[in-house]
Design an enzyme around this catalytic site. Structure first.
Site, PDB file in Angstrom:
ATOM      1  N   HIS A 150       0.865  -1.188   0.000  1.00  0.00           N
ATOM      2  CA  HIS A 150       0.000   0.000   0.000  1.00  0.00           C
ATOM      3  C   HIS A 150       0.901   1.237   0.000  1.00  0.00           C
ATOM      4  O   HIS A 150       1.676   1.462   0.926  1.00  0.00           O
ATOM      5  CB  HIS A 150      -0.906   0.015   1.222  1.00  0.00           C
ATOM      6  CG  HIS A 150      -1.807   1.200   1.260  1.00  0.00           C
ATOM      7  ND1 HIS A 150      -3.020   1.236   0.596  1.00  0.00           N
ATOM      8  CD2 HIS A 150      -1.683   2.407   1.872  1.00  0.00           C
ATOM      9  CE1 HIS A 150      -3.602   2.393   0.804  1.00  0.00           C
ATOM     10  NE2 HIS A 150      -2.806   3.137   1.578  1.00  0.00           N
ATOM     11  N   CYS A 151       0.802   2.027  -1.045  1.00  0.00           N
ATOM     12  CA  CYS A 151       1.654   3.201  -1.192  1.00  0.00           C
ATOM     13  C   CYS A 151       0.913   4.437  -0.695  1.00  0.00           C
ATOM     14  O   CYS A 151      -0.140   4.795  -1.240  1.00  0.00           O
ATOM     15  CB  CYS A 151       2.041   3.390  -2.659  1.00  0.00           C
ATOM     16  SG  CYS A 151       3.137   4.790  -2.924  1.00  0.00           S
ATOM     17  N   PRO A 152       1.425   5.095   0.324  1.00  0.00           N
ATOM     18  CA  PRO A 152       0.736   6.315   0.807  1.00  0.00           C
ATOM     19  C   PRO A 152       0.906   7.488  -0.141  1.00  0.00           C
ATOM     20  O   PRO A 152       0.104   8.428  -0.104  1.00  0.00           O
ATOM     21  CB  PRO A 152       1.405   6.585   2.144  1.00  0.00           C
ATOM     22  CG  PRO A 152       2.738   5.967   2.043  1.00  0.00           C
ATOM     23  CD  PRO A 152       2.598   4.785   1.133  1.00  0.00           C
TER      24      PRO A 152
END
Length: 744
Positions: A150-152
């Protein structure tokens, strides 16, 4: 942002448009990173185009701003695709889908991919087993196919559908940062004397932002280049799933790169518009019947496809197999005896009976298994026990009538069904159990009249095995010794008490039956002495005049006369007298030892045919009536077994009692020392029978009671000083130092 675009779900015919993905709460902190990344990307690039690119296009080439513009658009496009595209979210299972799997489903399922076991975990939130390389994102709260991370910075999960754009975003962003920093450095080098100007100050600020983001972006790009080349995801690399083994999902470096960059787009599982399904409801309001394709297979908990439906015949077969507790019968033995020749006329019926496969009687399932004080033995089926009971005539059960005397009577009984296999047709009352009829013999006058017929009928029918035949087949089965190897076996209790395996008996049997060859019979059978050997030993010991003729009329002699086809048959009166004398003599021995019971010191284990009340040895057996009788009764009391289960050991006991009666008249008490000589002379040495030069009388029969703790000795105390009321123990030492203690 992606929260609004990813709130779609699978819509049913009457359900809301997006029921499967719940709406996520609005948290401002989630948008801070992506907002900062967007601001830096767009702001720095815009400043670069406004303050640096005009001079570069004038001094060097117009291609510089064009290149930077294309690169920026490519970065921005990939950034938007990675941010807003569905990463491959699996829709959650509806309630009617997972109600049969939620509670009883195990935590993991294992599937095999290219020969490697891959574990699939049960997702309690989405309520299904996650496919390989799938994981549940804790931020997005969804199961993502080929979950990477999950890439912020893009505020989205990176999965199968958007990993390509994320990877291209990293590559293009790295190249764009390098281009912006390089061209900005070129501008500063040409304006070193004018650093206080606005263009130079903005260019240095953009270079600082580009340099600040270059290190992490370049490092992340290099990391993902390695992952793409090795065919792994960030999740697999961090968790170390294939760190010490082989990755089943890799296809080589080039194929992995081409799969990421050039493969077709994966389908989307959310937001599909499904057509409304029309279901026709029948009057009973039942569910429509499923087709065979729908019932064909279902993946079980271990990943194996199993059939959900079974046919009616298979279910009935399973039910019948579970209800039938009887073990299957062993394979039918081929009843061939090498060197056995039968007469063409008198033995055709017995030859046909020997060639028939022995049936498994119905009485087997009602008979209890035998138990031993110290051992547990395998239950013996009648199909195996009948093999030893179908032996040739000179080793089968004795009969009191001859060939001519009992031929018509036996054939008449067989025609009327008087054998054990049919209903009693000879005028004898009986009973039926399990499809078989058994005479009851409640009249004492019928007992003596039907004794001889019972032996002959029993020897020619496929009846359930007798006690002696069951004993011999049980011992051979327990020892696991084939009949040929049993001749060369070690010393056994059977060879001590069975002088029938001596060379004298093997040579004497063909003399009494010249129609048979001298080939010894293979296999164990009832241990009887031949009539000729018995006659010679009796003549040498006592030289009786009257007893010799009486012995030639003994039941054992009748067996050999039948086997050889000899015409002499004892008359009816003499046979009745022999029966009466043997019964009276056995009553005397039985009541003499009635008060001297002791546990058997050496006894065989109880057999299938031994279950029930204790049975004294009589020439025939009848059904038990549990009544007492006087000691001097002219007929023996009935016993607890039917006629078809009478044993050859009882006939052997009668034969020995007749011998003892004649010996007591002629010689007196010199039989016990000869018994000891005979017991030791017929022992085996190194597996071969060792005959003795001293003739001896038969051994004392040892009748074993089936009650635990009791044993009846069948030899009277008046016959020998060794048979005192206190009893004694004979010790015989065999090969290897084995000592056998025999109660006498």
């Amino acid at each position: 942002m992606p929260s609004g675009s990813m709130s779609g779900g699978v819509s049913g015919p009457t359900s809301p448009p997006h029921p499967t993905v719940p709406s996520r709460p609005l948290r401002p902190s989630r948008y801070v990173p992506v907002s900062a990344a967007t601001a830096f990307l767009v702001g720095s690039t815009t400043l670069f185009f406004c303050f640096t690119c005009p001079w570069l296009s004038e001094q060097f080439s117009v291609a510089v701003p064009i290149y930077n513009g294309v690169m920026f658009m490519f970065v921005l496009a990939n950034f938007c695709m990675a941010t807003f595209m569905d990463p491959g979210i699996f829709p959650r299972a509806e309630e009617d889908e997972d109600k049969e799997d939620d509670f009883r489903a195990p935590l993991y399922k294992t599937v095999e991919i290219r020969g490697i076991q891959v574990r699939m975990k049960w997702c309690s939130t989405c309520r299904f087993y996650r496919p390989p390389r799938c994981s549940h994102c804790s931020v997005c709260d969804n199961c993502v196919e080929d979950f990477d991370h999950h890439c912020p910075w893009v505020n989205n999960c990176i999965g199968r559908r958007n990993y390509r754009y994320f990877f291209l975003f990293l590559l293009s962003l790295t190249a764009h940062i390098m281009g912006v920093f390089g061209f900005g450095l070129l501008f500063i080098l040409y304006h070193t004397q004018q650093l206080d100007r606005v263009h130079s100050a903005v260019t240095m600020a953009v270079m600082c932002v580009a340099g600040l983001f270059f290190i992490p972006v370049a490092g992340l790009t290099g990391f993902h280049v390695v992952l793409v080349a090795r065919g792994r995801t960030t999740n697999e690399q961090v968790t170390g799933k294939f760190r010490g083994g082989v990755n089943p999902f890799t296809n080589g470096c080039l194929r992995n790169v081409s799969h990421v960059l050039c493969s077709s787009q994966a389908p989307r599982y959310l937001g599909r518009k499904r057509k409304a399904q029309t279901v026709s409801v029948q009057p009973p309001f039942l569910r429509p019947q499923l087709t065979e394709a729908q019932l064909a297979a279902k993946v079980l908990d271990n990943g194996i496809q199993g059939d959900l439906h079974r046919s009616k015949s298979s279910l009935e077969m399973m039910e019948s197999q579970s209800a039938d507790a009887e073990p299957p019968p062993p394979p039918k033995p081929e009843l061939r005896y090498p060197g056995l020749s039968r007469g063409p006329a008198g033995h055709s019926e017995e030859s046909s009976l020997l060639n028939k496969a022995p049936p498994t009687p119905t009485m087997f399932k009602y008979r209890p298994t035998y138990s031993s004080p110290g051992k547990n033995h395998t239950a013996l089926t009648h199909a195996y026990a009948n093999q030893s009971s179908q032996q040739p005539g000179y080793r089968s059960e004795p009969s009191l009538d001859g060939r001519e005397g009992g031929g018509a009577e036996r054939s008449g009984a067989e025609r009327t069904g008087g054998g054990p296999g049919g209903p009693p047709g000879s005028g004898i009352p009986g009973y039926s159990l399990g499809g078989r009829s058994y005479p009851s013999f409640s009249d004492p006058t019928v007992l003596a009249e039907r004794a001889s017929r019972s032996s002959s009928v029993r020897s020619t029918h496929n009846a359930p095995p007798s006690e002696a035949t069951t004993s011999t087949s049980y011992k051979s089965l327990a020892n696991q010794t084939p009949p040929q190897a049993a001749r060369n076996g070690s010393l056994s209790y059977d060879s001590l008490l069975t002088p029938s395996e001596s060379p004298d008996f093997e040579s004497a049997a063909p003399e009494m039956s010249p129609g048979r060859p001298r080939t010894p019979v293979v296999g164990y059978s009832s241990p009887f002495l031949s009539a000729q050997i018995a006659h010679q030993r009796e003549a040498e010991l006592h030289q009786p005049v009257a007893s010799s003729s009486a012995l030639m009329a003994s039941p054992q002699h009748a067996v050999f006369l039948r086997g050889s086809g000899s015409p002499p048959v004892p008359p009816e009166r003499e046979r009745e007298r022999l029966l009466h004398d043997s019964q009276a003599q056995h009553h005397h021995h039985h009541h003499h030892h009635h008060h001297h019971h002791r546990p058997p010191r050496f006894s065989r284990p109880p057999l299938l045919s031994d279950s029930g009340p204790p049975q004294p040895s009589y020439p025939y057996r009848t059904r038990s009536t549990d009544t007492t009788h006087p000691p001097r009764s002219p007929h023996p009391p009935p016993l607890g077994k039917s006629l078809s289960y009478s044993s050859a050991a009882a006939a052997e006991m009668q034969y020995r009692l007749v011998r003892k009666a004649s010996a007591s008249v002629a010689g007196g008490g010199i039989q016990a020392p000869k018994d000891e000589i005979q017991m030791k002379s017929y022992s085996r040495t190194n597996g071969q029978p060792k005959p003795s030069s001293t003739p001896s009388s038969p051994t004392h029969p040892i009748s074993v009671s089936t009650r635990p703790g009791q044993a009846h000795s069948s030899a009277g105390s008046s016959q020998s000083p060794a048979h005192k009321p206190g009893g004694g123990v004979k010790k015989v030492t065999g090969v290897g130092g084995t000592t056998y203690e025999i109660s006498v």
